[in-house]
Design a protein around this motif. Structure first.
Motif, mmCIF file in Angstrom:
data_model
loop_
_atom_site.group_PDB
_atom_site.id
_atom_site.type_symbol
_atom_site.label_atom_id
_atom_site.label_comp_id
_atom_site.label_asym_id
_atom_site.label_seq_id
_atom_site.Cartn_x
_atom_site.Cartn_y
_atom_site.Cartn_z
ATOM 1 N N PHE A 1 0.835 -1.198 0.000
ATOM 2 C CA PHE A 1 0.000 0.000 0.000
ATOM 3 C C PHE A 1 0.869 1.246 0.000
ATOM 4 C CE2 PHE A 1 0.833 -0.745 4.474
ATOM 5 C CZ PHE A 1 1.047 0.534 4.990
ATOM 6 N N GLY A 2 0.231 2.362 -0.248
ATOM 7 C CA GLY A 2 0.812 3.683 -0.071
ATOM 8 C C GLY A 2 -0.187 4.485 0.730
ATOM 9 N N ALA A 3 0.280 5.439 1.532
ATOM 10 C CA ALA A 3 -0.633 6.218 2.369
ATOM 11 C C ALA A 3 -0.176 7.656 2.471
ATOM 12 C CB ALA A 3 -0.734 5.596 3.763
ATOM 13 N N ASN A 4 -1.160 8.540 2.491
ATOM 14 C CA ASN A 4 -0.888 9.947 2.741
ATOM 15 C C ASN A 4 -2.076 10.541 3.473
ATOM 16 O OD1 ASN A 4 -2.566 11.811 0.735
ATOM 17 N ND2 ASN A 4 -2.006 9.976 -0.397
ATOM 18 N N ARG A 5 -1.829 11.683 4.045
ATOM 19 C CA ARG A 5 -2.891 12.444 4.694
ATOM 20 C C ARG A 5 -2.992 13.763 3.945
ATOM 21 N NH1 ARG A 5 -3.280 13.371 11.195
ATOM 22 N NH2 ARG A 5 -5.195 14.619 11.195
ATOM 23 N N PRO B 1 -3.003 -2.202 -4.353
ATOM 24 C CA PRO B 1 -1.594 -2.269 -3.988
ATOM 25 C C PRO B 1 -0.927 -0.909 -4.167
ATOM 26 C CG PRO B 1 -1.922 -3.314 -6.110
ATOM 27 C CD PRO B 1 -3.289 -2.967 -5.577
ATOM 28 N N GLY B 2 0.177 -0.763 -3.486
ATOM 29 C CA GLY B 2 0.882 0.505 -3.502
ATOM 30 C C GLY B 2 1.605 0.753 -4.817
ATOM 31 N N VAL B 3 1.675 2.012 -5.170
ATOM 32 C CA VAL B 3 2.433 2.498 -6.326
ATOM 33 C C VAL B 3 3.282 3.643 -5.802
ATOM 34 C CG1 VAL B 3 2.251 3.645 -8.569
ATOM 35 C CG2 VAL B 3 0.626 1.848 -7.964
ATOM 36 N N GLU B 4 4.505 3.764 -6.256
ATOM 37 C CA GLU B 4 5.349 4.882 -5.836
ATOM 38 C C GLU B 4 4.679 6.184 -6.260
ATOM 39 O OE1 GLU B 4 8.605 4.843 -4.178
ATOM 40 O OE2 GLU B 4 7.691 2.911 -3.690
ATOM 41 N N ARG B 5 4.202 6.971 -5.274
ATOM 42 C CA ARG B 5 3.495 8.201 -5.610
ATOM 43 C C ARG B 5 4.011 9.433 -4.884
ATOM 44 N NH1 ARG B 5 -2.096 5.482 -5.623
ATOM 45 N NH2 ARG B 5 -2.302 4.852 -7.774
ATOM 46 N N PHE B 6 4.999 9.309 -4.018
ATOM 47 C CA PHE B 6 5.479 10.508 -3.319
ATOM 48 C C PHE B 6 5.917 11.574 -4.318
ATOM 49 C CE2 PHE B 6 6.755 8.929 1.204
ATOM 50 C CZ PHE B 6 5.455 8.537 1.442
ATOM 51 N N ALA B 7 6.616 11.182 -5.378
ATOM 52 C CA ALA B 7 7.058 12.154 -6.383
ATOM 53 C C ALA B 7 5.852 12.802 -7.062
ATOM 54 C CB ALA B 7 7.957 11.488 -7.419
ATOM 55 N N TYR B 8 4.792 12.047 -7.259
ATOM 56 C CA TYR B 8 3.553 12.573 -7.837
ATOM 57 C C TYR B 8 2.983 13.687 -6.959
ATOM 58 C CZ TYR B 8 -1.431 12.577 -9.059
ATOM 59 O OH TYR B 8 -2.701 12.946 -9.398
ATOM 60 N N PHE B 9 2.905 13.454 -5.643
ATOM 61 C CA PHE B 9 2.348 14.458 -4.745
ATOM 62 C C PHE B 9 3.218 15.712 -4.713
ATOM 63 C CE2 PHE B 9 0.682 10.450 -2.743
ATOM 64 C CZ PHE B 9 -0.601 10.600 -3.248
ATOM 65 N N ARG B 10 4.517 15.536 -4.790
ATOM 66 C CA ARG B 10 5.411 16.702 -4.855
ATOM 67 C C ARG B 10 5.169 17.487 -6.140
ATOM 68 N NH1 ARG B 10 9.407 12.473 -3.467
ATOM 69 N NH2 ARG B 10 9.495 12.431 -1.173
ATOM 70 N N ARG B 11 4.952 16.776 -7.233
ATOM 71 C CA ARG B 11 4.678 17.446 -8.511
ATOM 72 C C ARG B 11 3.335 18.165 -8.471
ATOM 73 N NH1 ARG B 11 6.038 13.792 -13.576
ATOM 74 N NH2 ARG B 11 5.766 15.811 -14.609
ATOM 75 N N LEU B 12 2.335 17.563 -7.826
ATOM 76 C CA LEU B 12 1.045 18.238 -7.695
ATOM 77 C C LEU B 12 1.198 19.555 -6.940
ATOM 78 C CD1 LEU B 12 -1.483 15.367 -6.906
ATOM 79 C CD2 LEU B 12 -1.172 16.597 -9.064
ATOM 80 N N SER B 13 2.033 19.555 -5.933
ATOM 81 C CA SER B 13 2.300 20.799 -5.208
ATOM 82 C C SER B 13 2.917 21.831 -6.149
ATOM 83 C CB SER B 13 3.232 20.536 -4.024
ATOM 84 O OG SER B 13 3.619 21.745 -3.417
ATOM 85 N N GLY B 14 3.885 21.406 -6.942
ATOM 86 C CA GLY B 14 4.502 22.314 -7.913
ATOM 87 C C GLY B 14 3.496 22.873 -8.896
ATOM 88 N N ILE B 15 2.556 22.041 -9.323
ATOM 89 C CA ILE B 15 1.511 22.495 -10.239
ATOM 90 C C ILE B 15 0.607 23.503 -9.527
ATOM 91 C CG2 ILE B 15 -0.565 21.754 -11.488
ATOM 92 C CD1 ILE B 15 1.037 19.078 -12.029
#
Length: 171
Positions: free
Chosen positions: A47-51, A123-137
């Motif tokens: 899994f992957g998790a964020n708040r 199942p988890g997918v590497e997404r931390f970089a995605y969330f950082r990019r969303l912030s940049g957007i």
């Protein structure tokens, strides 16, 4: 990030995955923030998790679907509005939404409310970089169109939704 081996996943030797508050990366948004809790590499892909906290009426994710992952949302505080296929639903604190692969969905703080969401993808997918990019957007440092070639990488496939557009215009 996190201590423990994650070895209890998929029948391996017992273990636990722990993330202490000091280890959590916070990614700021104009009207909220991500707290990056667990990426797939930390959980053996389970899994992957964020708040995600969002200010009053703030948009979260535009309409999208996942080819592989379920996405589960626990509304910790406030209320969130969700697109679920061709309908919208507001879910208050204490509620849960589970979205299967392939179902178009979107979410944001409900009109007149802020929200605090715990989001787990499995199942988890590497997404931390995605969330950082969303912030940049969100802050105008990157263009949304630059993210489109990476939809398969993050298992986030953007779709159009007149239902969501109309619901958010009302808010």
């Amino acid at each position: 990030m996190g201590t423990g081996s994650g070895a209890g996943i998929a029948g391996r030797a017992a273990g636990a995955f722990v993330v202490q508050p000091a280890e959590v990366e916070r990614v700021e948004l104009p009207h909220g923030a991500f707290q990056l809790l667990a990426d797939a590499s930390s959980t053996s892909g389970a899994f992957g998790a964020n708040r995600l906290t969002l200010g009053v009426g703030a948009d979260g994710a535009r309409p999208h679907c996942h080819a592989v992952s379920w996405e589960v949302f626990s509304v910790l505080d406030g209320a969130a509005e969700f697109l679920l296929g061709d309908r919208t639903e507001v879910v208050a604190a204490g509620g849960l939404v589970a979205v299967p692969p392939g179902l178009p969905h979107a979410f944001g703080a409900a009109p007149g409310s802020s929200t605090d969401l715990l989001v787990v993808a499995t199942p988890g997918v590497e997404r931390f970089a995605y969330f950082r990019r969303l912030s940049g957007i969100a802050w105008g440092r990157e263009r949304f169109d630059d993210l489109l070639p990476d939809q398969d990488t993050y298992d986030v496939h953007f779709v159009e939704s007149a239902v969501w557009d109309a619901a958010r215009a009302r808010g």
